[in-house]
Design an enzyme around this catalytic site. Structure first.
Site, PDB file in Angstrom:
ATOM      1  N   TYR A 153       0.847  -1.192   0.000  1.00  0.00           N
ATOM      2  CA  TYR A 153       0.000   0.000   0.000  1.00  0.00           C
ATOM      3  C   TYR A 153       0.882   1.242   0.000  1.00  0.00           C
ATOM      4  O   TYR A 153       1.837   1.324   0.777  1.00  0.00           O
ATOM      5  CB  TYR A 153      -0.884   0.000   1.250  1.00  0.00           C
ATOM      6  CG  TYR A 153      -1.817   1.187   1.351  1.00  0.00           C
ATOM      7  CD1 TYR A 153      -2.856   1.351   0.439  1.00  0.00           C
ATOM      8  CD2 TYR A 153      -1.674   2.138   2.361  1.00  0.00           C
ATOM      9  CE1 TYR A 153      -3.722   2.443   0.531  1.00  0.00           C
ATOM     10  CE2 TYR A 153      -2.541   3.221   2.459  1.00  0.00           C
ATOM     11  CZ  TYR A 153      -3.552   3.370   1.542  1.00  0.00           C
ATOM     12  OH  TYR A 153      -4.413   4.439   1.636  1.00  0.00           O
ATOM     13  N   ASP A 248       9.237   2.977   0.273  1.00  0.00           N
ATOM     14  CA  ASP A 248       8.152   3.617   1.014  1.00  0.00           C
ATOM     15  C   ASP A 248       8.216   3.180   2.476  1.00  0.00           C
ATOM     16  O   ASP A 248       7.854   2.066   2.825  1.00  0.00           O
ATOM     17  CB  ASP A 248       6.804   3.238   0.378  1.00  0.00           C
ATOM     18  CG  ASP A 248       5.622   3.859   1.111  1.00  0.00           C
ATOM     19  OD1 ASP A 248       5.843   4.602   2.087  1.00  0.00           O
ATOM     20  OD2 ASP A 248       4.475   3.581   0.695  1.00  0.00           O
ATOM     21  N   LYS A 281       3.438   8.617   9.333  1.00  0.00           N
ATOM     22  CA  LYS A 281       3.128   7.945  10.608  1.00  0.00           C
ATOM     23  C   LYS A 281       4.061   8.379  11.746  1.00  0.00           C
ATOM     24  O   LYS A 281       3.886   9.470  12.259  1.00  0.00           O
ATOM     25  CB  LYS A 281       3.048   6.437  10.387  1.00  0.00           C
ATOM     26  CG  LYS A 281       1.919   6.108   9.380  1.00  0.00           C
ATOM     27  CD  LYS A 281       1.549   4.656   9.249  1.00  0.00           C
ATOM     28  CE  LYS A 281       0.273   4.470   8.445  1.00  0.00           C
ATOM     29  NZ  LYS A 281       0.430   4.122   7.054  1.00  0.00           N
TER      30      LYS A 281
HETATM   31  C1  LIG Z   1      -0.169   4.575   5.694  1.00  0.00           C
HETATM   32  C2  LIG Z   1       0.677   4.363   4.488  1.00  0.00           C
HETATM   33  C3  LIG Z   1       0.671   5.273   3.412  1.00  0.00           C
HETATM   34  C4  LIG Z   1      -0.308   6.410   3.315  1.00  0.00           C
HETATM   35  O1  LIG Z   1      -0.147   7.330   4.330  1.00  0.00           O
HETATM   36  P1  LIG Z   1      -1.388   8.312   4.688  1.00  0.00           P
HETATM   37  O2  LIG Z   1      -0.807   9.249   5.684  1.00  0.00           O
HETATM   38  O3  LIG Z   1      -2.474   7.417   5.225  1.00  0.00           O
HETATM   39  O4  LIG Z   1      -1.795   8.981   3.428  1.00  0.00           O
HETATM   40  C5  LIG Z   1       1.578   5.094   2.388  1.00  0.00           C
HETATM   41  N1  LIG Z   1       2.444   4.070   2.406  1.00  0.00           N
HETATM   42  C6  LIG Z   1       2.479   3.173   3.418  1.00  0.00           C
HETATM   43  C7  LIG Z   1       3.490   2.083   3.400  1.00  0.00           C
HETATM   44  C8  LIG Z   1       1.582   3.279   4.478  1.00  0.00           C
HETATM   45  O5  LIG Z   1       1.575   2.356   5.446  1.00  0.00           O
END
Ligand SMILES: *Cc1c(COP(=O)(O)O)cnc(C)c1O
Length: 443
Positions: A153, A248, A281
């Site tokens: 994701y 990411d 996060k």
């Molecule tokens: C949570 C998440 C996102 C998106 O972040 P948001 O602040 O919810 O837009 C992107 N990449 C990863 C790996 C994530 O866990």
């Protein structure tokens, strides 16, 4: 509606929300879509616990989906935010705090003589961070196609929703309506940990692939960790083909190691350095904050220096930056050791409880992140993750809730420990698990 209204229940709160908010939630993962029942309506969170509208307290294993590394509402983080608020909520101008946060991140990402990033730009969400990383990669290479992995994701931007795990997996959706086919067509979705698939994709689209994007360790379809050497392989392959590699770390960054998943792998012998990294996060300590980092030559393609445009009214918001700076200052080796130990203790109690009831299961790990799947064989890719007795999770989840433990409301999510999960909190989890294992066995 105040937190002390005695007639409030989670049911009445959810019904009232559904009348004015689609599905009653502002992010679909919060709905109890796959486990059934009514989502908790939360009014407070401190340390290892959350409190719902009825005043009931639960030991929390969601941690706001990762940010609460130190536990909820760490007094020093709250104090930093309150002091920042007293100076003003938003200036629409640069602040010393932004520079301090960027310096902290650049320093943390200096591992073993390698610099993970040289520049950092702050944004407000992980979605913006990955979207911008991809725009930089396209701007730098003059190419359009992106490779992503099934079950990873990267936020909800148009090009990145295909087979993305998280809420999309929980709800059993292939992607999203409203994404134009020409945009979706620029994203190649490959099975994770599959080197041949990566080689084939480059062979099939010569000179067209701008970047490979991968989660540090996939943690949005359960844990989908890279096999040893897989990220090294991705970087080598991308570079040989004139493409970039984006790691990411929105979820794994500053959670699994002071320098994120990249630091975790480097400490174990990996040699690669990503071209771009994304953070979210934990970097905001619970406030809306995220970032894109990378080599200076790539990052300086961004406006105002270069031709790749990106902007944000609230980017680098002073309250969010204050929370991020204080969180990173507090997240020392002792914090990571505490989270690692708490995670190991819960994982072993979980597997013991399920084994005692004869429930087929496997745990997947990425540092202190782990997830459970109701199947015997290990999970290597998204097809594996989907091939399990997922229906056992609903009864398991609700038994934990009934015994005062709030888990992520989907089997396709990692469990998040924090440094605030002390012996008392961990004991409450251990006491709840046998009940949940029985419910899973009976499902
Ligand atoms: C949570 C998440 C996102 C998106 O972040 P948001 O602040 O919810 O837009 C992107 N990449 C990863 C790996 C994530 O866990």
């Amino acid at each position: 509606m105040s937190a002390t209204d005695s007639d409030l229940t989670n049911e009445t709160a959810a019904a009232r929300a559904r009348a004015v908010i689609p599905g009653g939630v502002n992010s679909p993962v919060r709905a109890f879509g796959s486990v059934g029942g009514t989502p908790l309506s939360i009014v407070a969170a401190h340390g290892a616990t959350v409190t719902d509208v009825t005043g009931r307290e639960y030991v929390d294993l969601v941690a706001s989906w990762g940010p609460a590394l130190l536990g909820h509402a760490h007094p020093r983080v709250v104090d930093a935010v309150q002091r920042a608020a007293s100076r003003g909520l938003s200036f629409g101008a640069s602040t010393p705090g932004e520079t301090e946060l960027a310096e902290l991140v650049v320093e943390r990402l200096a591992v073993d003589g390698a610099r993970g990033i040289e520049r950092l730009r702050l944004v407000s969400t992980g979605t913006e961070a990955t979207m911008t990383a991809i725009r930089i990669a396209r701007g730098a290479t003059g190419r359009d196609v992106i490779i992503k992995f099934a079950g990873h994701y990267h936020g909800h931007s148009d090009g990145l929703l295909a087979e993305s795990g998280s809420g999309v997996a929980t709800l059993g959706l292939p992607g999203s309506a409203g994404v134009p086919a020409p945009i979706a067509g620029l994203t190649l979705v490959l099975p994770y940990n599959d080197r041949a698939a990566v080689r084939d994709a480059f062979a099939a689209h010569p000179g067209r692939i701008a970047a490979i994007i991968a989660e540090g360790a996939g943690a949005n379809a359960g844990i989908l960790a890279p096999e040893d050497g897989f990220n090294d392989f991705l970087v080598e392959t991308a570079h040989r083909e004139g493409a970039l590699f984006i790691l990411d770390e929105v979820l794994t960054g500053f959670r699994v190691d002071p320098a994120g998943w990249w630091g975790h792998e480097r400490a174990r012998g990996a040699g690669y350095v990503p071209d771009l990294l994304t953070f979210g996060k934990v970097i905001g300590g619970g406030m809306p904050l995220a970032g894109i980092g990378g080599r200076a030559d790539l990052m300086e393609l961004l406006a105002p220096l270069g031709p790749v445009y990106q902007a944000g009214t609230l980017s680098g918001n002073p309250l969010a930056v204050a929370a991020g700076v204080e969180t990173l200052r507090l997240a020392d080796a002792g914090v990571y050791a505490a989270v690692d130990a708490a995670s190991a203790r819960v994982a072993s109690a979980l597997t013991a409880a399920l084994a005692a009831e004869g429930v087929a299961h496997t745990l997947s790990f990425a540092g202190n992140l782990f997830s459970v799947a109701f199947r015997e064989a290990p999970v290597r890719d998204y097809d594996d993750a989907k091939d399990q007795e997922a229906w056992r999770y609903g009864p398991f989840f609700h038994a934990m809730l009934a015994h005062g433990v709030s888990l992520p409301p989907s089997v396709f999510e990692a469990w998040f420990l924090t440094a605030a999960h002390d012996d008392d909190a961990l004991t409450r989890i251990e006491e709840a698990l046998p009940h949940a294992a029985r419910a899973a066995a009976a499902a």
